[in-house]
Motif scaffolding. Sequence first.
Motif, PDB file in Angstrom:
ATOM      1  N   ALA A 151       0.803  -1.107   0.042  1.00  0.00           N
ATOM      2  CA  ALA A 151      -0.046  -0.027  -0.205  1.00  0.00           C
ATOM      3  C   ALA A 151       0.715   1.133  -0.057  1.00  0.00           C
ATOM      4  O   ALA A 151       1.962   1.408   0.595  1.00  0.00           O
ATOM      5  CB  ALA A 151      -0.905   0.012   1.248  1.00  0.00           C
ATOM      6  N   SER A 152       0.328   2.322  -0.611  1.00  0.00           N
ATOM      7  CA  SER A 152       1.070   3.605  -0.555  1.00  0.00           C
ATOM      8  C   SER A 152       0.384   4.343   0.549  1.00  0.00           C
ATOM      9  O   SER A 152      -0.860   4.440   0.751  1.00  0.00           O
ATOM     10  CB  SER A 152       0.866   4.209  -2.015  1.00  0.00           C
ATOM     11  N   ALA A 153       1.231   5.242   1.099  1.00  0.00           N
ATOM     12  CA  ALA A 153       0.674   6.032   2.007  1.00  0.00           C
ATOM     13  C   ALA A 153       0.893   7.721   1.513  1.00  0.00           C
ATOM     14  O   ALA A 153       2.028   8.023   0.990  1.00  0.00           O
ATOM     15  CB  ALA A 153       1.527   6.000   3.360  1.00  0.00           C
ATOM     16  N   TYR A 154       0.052   8.534   1.983  1.00  0.00           N
ATOM     17  CA  TYR A 154       0.014   9.913   1.527  1.00  0.00           C
ATOM     18  C   TYR A 154      -0.347  10.642   2.712  1.00  0.00           C
ATOM     19  O   TYR A 154      -1.180  10.318   3.616  1.00  0.00           O
ATOM     20  CB  TYR A 154      -1.234  10.145   0.550  1.00  0.00           C
ATOM     21  N   ALA A 155       0.160  11.949   2.963  1.00  0.00           N
ATOM     22  CA  ALA A 155       0.034  12.783   4.050  1.00  0.00           C
ATOM     23  C   ALA A 155       0.148  14.229   3.524  1.00  0.00           C
ATOM     24  O   ALA A 155       0.888  14.419   2.492  1.00  0.00           O
ATOM     25  CB  ALA A 155       0.927  12.590   5.300  1.00  0.00           C
ATOM     26  N   GLY A 156      -0.341  15.328   4.301  1.00  0.00           N
ATOM     27  CA  GLY A 156      -0.074  16.573   4.026  1.00  0.00           C
ATOM     28  C   GLY A 156       1.407  16.843   4.019  1.00  0.00           C
ATOM     29  O   GLY A 156       2.179  16.555   5.001  1.00  0.00           O
ATOM     30  N   ALA A 183       4.067  13.090   0.104  1.00  0.00           N
ATOM     31  CA  ALA A 183       3.278  14.436   0.045  1.00  0.00           C
ATOM     32  C   ALA A 183       2.244  14.665  -0.869  1.00  0.00           C
ATOM     33  O   ALA A 183       2.563  14.506  -1.955  1.00  0.00           O
ATOM     34  CB  ALA A 183       4.336  15.414   0.267  1.00  0.00           C
ATOM     35  N   VAL A 184       1.127  15.266  -0.308  1.00  0.00           N
ATOM     36  CA  VAL A 184       0.020  15.790  -1.316  1.00  0.00           C
ATOM     37  C   VAL A 184      -0.316  17.234  -0.917  1.00  0.00           C
ATOM     38  O   VAL A 184      -0.035  17.326   0.336  1.00  0.00           O
ATOM     39  CB  VAL A 184      -1.132  14.969  -1.216  1.00  0.00           C
ATOM     40  N   GLY A 185      -0.813  17.861  -1.770  1.00  0.00           N
ATOM     41  CA  GLY A 185      -1.155  19.290  -1.495  1.00  0.00           C
ATOM     42  C   GLY A 185      -2.522  19.595  -2.155  1.00  0.00           C
ATOM     43  O   GLY A 185      -3.202  18.765  -2.663  1.00  0.00           O
ATOM     44  N   ASP A 186      -2.846  20.700  -1.875  1.00  0.00           N
ATOM     45  CA  ASP A 186      -4.328  21.049  -2.469  1.00  0.00           C
ATOM     46  C   ASP A 186      -4.675  20.964  -3.790  1.00  0.00           C
ATOM     47  O   ASP A 186      -3.837  21.277  -4.632  1.00  0.00           O
ATOM     48  CB  ASP A 186      -4.313  22.652  -2.160  1.00  0.00           C
TER      49      ASP A 186
END
Length: 127
Positions: free
Chosen positions: A9-14, A29-32
Amino acid sequence: AIMGRAPDASAYAGEHDIRSIIAPREVKAVGDGDKVFGLQIVTTPGHTAGSISVYDAANGIVVAGDALIVEGGAPNFPPAQFTSDMDEARRSVAKLGELTFETLLVGHGEPIEGGASAAVAELAASP
């Protein structure tokens, strides 16, 4: 622990929270406005600097995490004692209130199913 149980699984966070996350592998990292599996990321800082919500426009669902709580069937601002910046949290609630959705899922409280965006917009407009 979840990443350990799901090795593929991949994980994403701000982005602003990445450095505080301890994980066995990379957290992306993810953004708006970013899209993950067709879902739109909405940055909702306040609880933490990197707090994010996930918007499923096609199904009218917002997963707000800790950007909001639900008490007595109504959305409310996150508790001040667990929020790093209440002014940012209020702006984030207003941002969510501009979206169109029927269902709201939060980290603390029961889901709101039906009229959720109107309830969030009303909260955002409150003093």
